[in-house]
Design a protein around this motif. Structure first.
Motif, PDB file in Angstrom:
ATOM      1  N   TYR A 172       0.815  -1.373   0.058  1.00  0.00           N
ATOM      2  CA  TYR A 172       0.393   0.057  -0.138  1.00  0.00           C
ATOM      3  C   TYR A 172       0.859   1.280  -0.010  1.00  0.00           C
ATOM      4  N   ARG A 184      -3.170   7.073  -0.958  1.00  0.00           N
ATOM      5  CA  ARG A 184      -2.908   6.455   0.109  1.00  0.00           C
ATOM      6  C   ARG A 184      -1.681   6.913   1.030  1.00  0.00           C
ATOM      7  N   PRO A 190      -4.654   2.311   6.410  1.00  0.00           N
ATOM      8  CA  PRO A 190      -5.781   2.776   5.354  1.00  0.00           C
ATOM      9  C   PRO A 190      -6.835   3.077   5.277  1.00  0.00           C
ATOM     10  N   ARG A 199      -7.704   6.677  -1.256  1.00  0.00           N
ATOM     11  CA  ARG A 199      -7.204   6.010  -2.205  1.00  0.00           C
ATOM     12  C   ARG A 199      -7.615   5.015  -2.896  1.00  0.00           C
TER      13      ARG A 199
END
Length: 208
Positions: A172, A184, A190, A199
Motif C-alpha cells: 500500500y 494512499r 488505510p 484511496r
C-alpha cells in the motif's frame, strides 16, 4: 568480488550540525520515545487511578487519533502544494527528499529534533481538549501509535513482509511512492484514505 557502493544521502543543510541532526539511526525513536510513553502511562495510570477498562478505551482513542494525525500530516503538510521558494524548500525538507530518495535508511524515521516540537504542540492541544485524568495515558498511547507508524514505514522500505497484514501495508505504501497516483496517505492504516476518498481504485496489476 564486487562491493556495494556507499549510499550518498541528499544534503539538506549547508551547516554540518543541522545536517547531522537530519539523519537518525532507526532505533533512536524507540530509545527516545519509548521511555516517554512508559512514564506518561505510569503517571496517568497511578496518578489518577485509572482502571483497566478506562485504559483500554484510552489506548484505542490514542492509537486511532494517531492514525488520523498521521493522515492529516502526510496529506496536508508533507504534500502541501507550496508555490514560494521557502514553502517548497520546507516541503522538501520534511518529506520531498524522502520521495526523491526513498531508500535512505537514515531518513525513514523522524529525528527527535523534528518530532519534539510537533509532539509538544500536540500535547498542549490534547491538554486543552481532554480531562486532566486522561491526558497522560492518552498521550502515551498516541506516542505508541507514532512508533508503530515509524517502524511500519521503515520496514516497508527495507524488509520483506511475510505476514499478510504487513505485506498489504508494505505494498500500500510503496504504491504511494511508485504508482504515479496521488493518495494512499495512510502508512499504518488505510482507514482515513477510505473515509476521505483518497484511496485510488485498484487496477488488476495493483491487486496482485
Amino acid at each position: 568480488m564486487a562491493t556495494e557502493t556507499p549510499h550518498q544521502s541528499i544534503r539538506l543543510f549547508e551547516n554540518d550540525l543541522l545536517e547531522r541532526l537530519s539523519h537518525v539511526h532507526p532505533i533512536t525513536p524507540l530509545l527516545f520515545w519509548g521511555p516517554v510513553a512508559a512514564w506518561l502511562l505510569w503517571r496517568g495510570a497511578t496518578g489518577h487511578d485509572l482502571g483497566a477498562g478506562t485504559l483500554a478505551l484510552l489506548a484505542i482513542a490514542g492509537l486511532v487519533t494517531w492514525t488520523f494525525t498521521e493522515y492529516l500530516l502526510h496529506r496536508f503538510l508533507f504534500h502541501f502544494p507550496a508555490r514560494g521558494r521557502l514553502g517548497q524548500w520546507l516541503v522538501f525538507l520534511f518529506h520531498g527528499n524522502h520521495h526523491d530518495d526513498p531508500k535512505d535508511k537514515t531518513r525513514l524515521v523522524m529525528p527527535p529534533a523534528g518530532a519534539i516540537p510537533i509532539m509538544a504542540v500536540l500535547y498542549l492541544l490534547f491538554s486543552a481538549l481532554l480531562p486532566a485524568a486522561w491526558l497522560d495515558a492518552f498521550s502515551a498511547f498516541f506516542i505508541v501509535g507514532y512508533l508503530v507508524y515509524d517502524y511500519i514505514h521503515y520496514a516497508s522500505h527495507h524488509f520483506p513482509m511475510r505476514n499478510r497484514v504487513a505485506k498489504f501495508l508494505k505494498h500500500y505504501h510503496l504504491k504511494h511512492h511508485f504508482s504515479g497516483q496521488s493518495g494512499r496517505y495512510g502508512v499504518s492504516s488505510p482507514l482515513w484514505d477510505m473515509v476521505f476518498g483518497t484511496r485510488p481504485a485498484e487496477t488488476p496489476r495493483d491487486s496482485r
